[in-house]
Motif scaffolding. Structure first.
Motif, mmCIF file in Angstrom:
data_model
loop_
_atom_site.group_PDB
_atom_site.id
_atom_site.type_symbol
_atom_site.label_atom_id
_atom_site.label_comp_id
_atom_site.label_asym_id
_atom_site.label_seq_id
_atom_site.Cartn_x
_atom_site.Cartn_y
_atom_site.Cartn_z
ATOM 1 N N GLU A 232 0.825 -1.196 0.000
ATOM 2 C CA GLU A 232 0.000 0.000 0.000
ATOM 3 C C GLU A 232 0.868 1.260 0.000
ATOM 4 N N LEU A 233 1.977 1.219 0.730
ATOM 5 C CA LEU A 233 2.894 2.371 0.720
ATOM 6 C C LEU A 233 3.536 2.575 -0.646
ATOM 7 N N ALA A 234 3.864 1.473 -1.309
ATOM 8 C CA ALA A 234 4.484 1.569 -2.631
ATOM 9 C C ALA A 234 3.510 2.104 -3.679
ATOM 10 N N ALA A 235 2.218 1.862 -3.453
ATOM 11 C CA ALA A 235 1.209 2.330 -4.390
ATOM 12 C C ALA A 235 0.972 3.841 -4.288
ATOM 13 N N LEU A 236 1.402 4.440 -3.186
ATOM 14 C CA LEU A 236 1.195 5.881 -3.023
ATOM 15 C C LEU A 236 2.124 6.632 -3.858
#
Length: 96
Positions: free
Chosen positions: A92-96
């Motif tokens: 989820e952090l990488a998708a930001l």
């Protein structure tokens, strides 16, 4: 007085079964639950894994090393769910 088992059943399969249940529950929660509800559902899944561990270990019917088997099952489920949760958090952090 009970007689000892001549060929006792192996208990490691029951421990691994709880870990597999935790992995399946963690992946299902990560895929289907909204991000803001994942932590709550992971807690519910851990509770379910602990209940499943009790059921599996009681089904074996052996009192020797029951506490150790329960600890391995519960701690393993906690680690599996933690790793899966960390993976979804990093994704989820990488998708930001």
């Amino acid at each position: 007085m009970s007689t000892p088992d001549l060929a006792p059943r192996r208990t490691f399969g029951g421990i691994v079964a709880v870990w597999v249940l935790a992995a399946l529950a963690g992946v299902a929660i990560g895929l289907f639950a909204p991000a803001e509800w994942r932590a709550q559902w992971i807690s519910v899944a851990l509770g379910g894994c602990i209940i499943a561990a009790f059921a599996v270990q009681l089904w074996y019917g052996r009192s020797q090393a029951f506490i150790q088997r329960m600890a391995l099952s519960s701690l393993g489920a906690l680690v599996v769910l933690g790793v899966i949760t960390a993976g979804f958090a990093l994704a989820e952090l990488a998708a930001l």
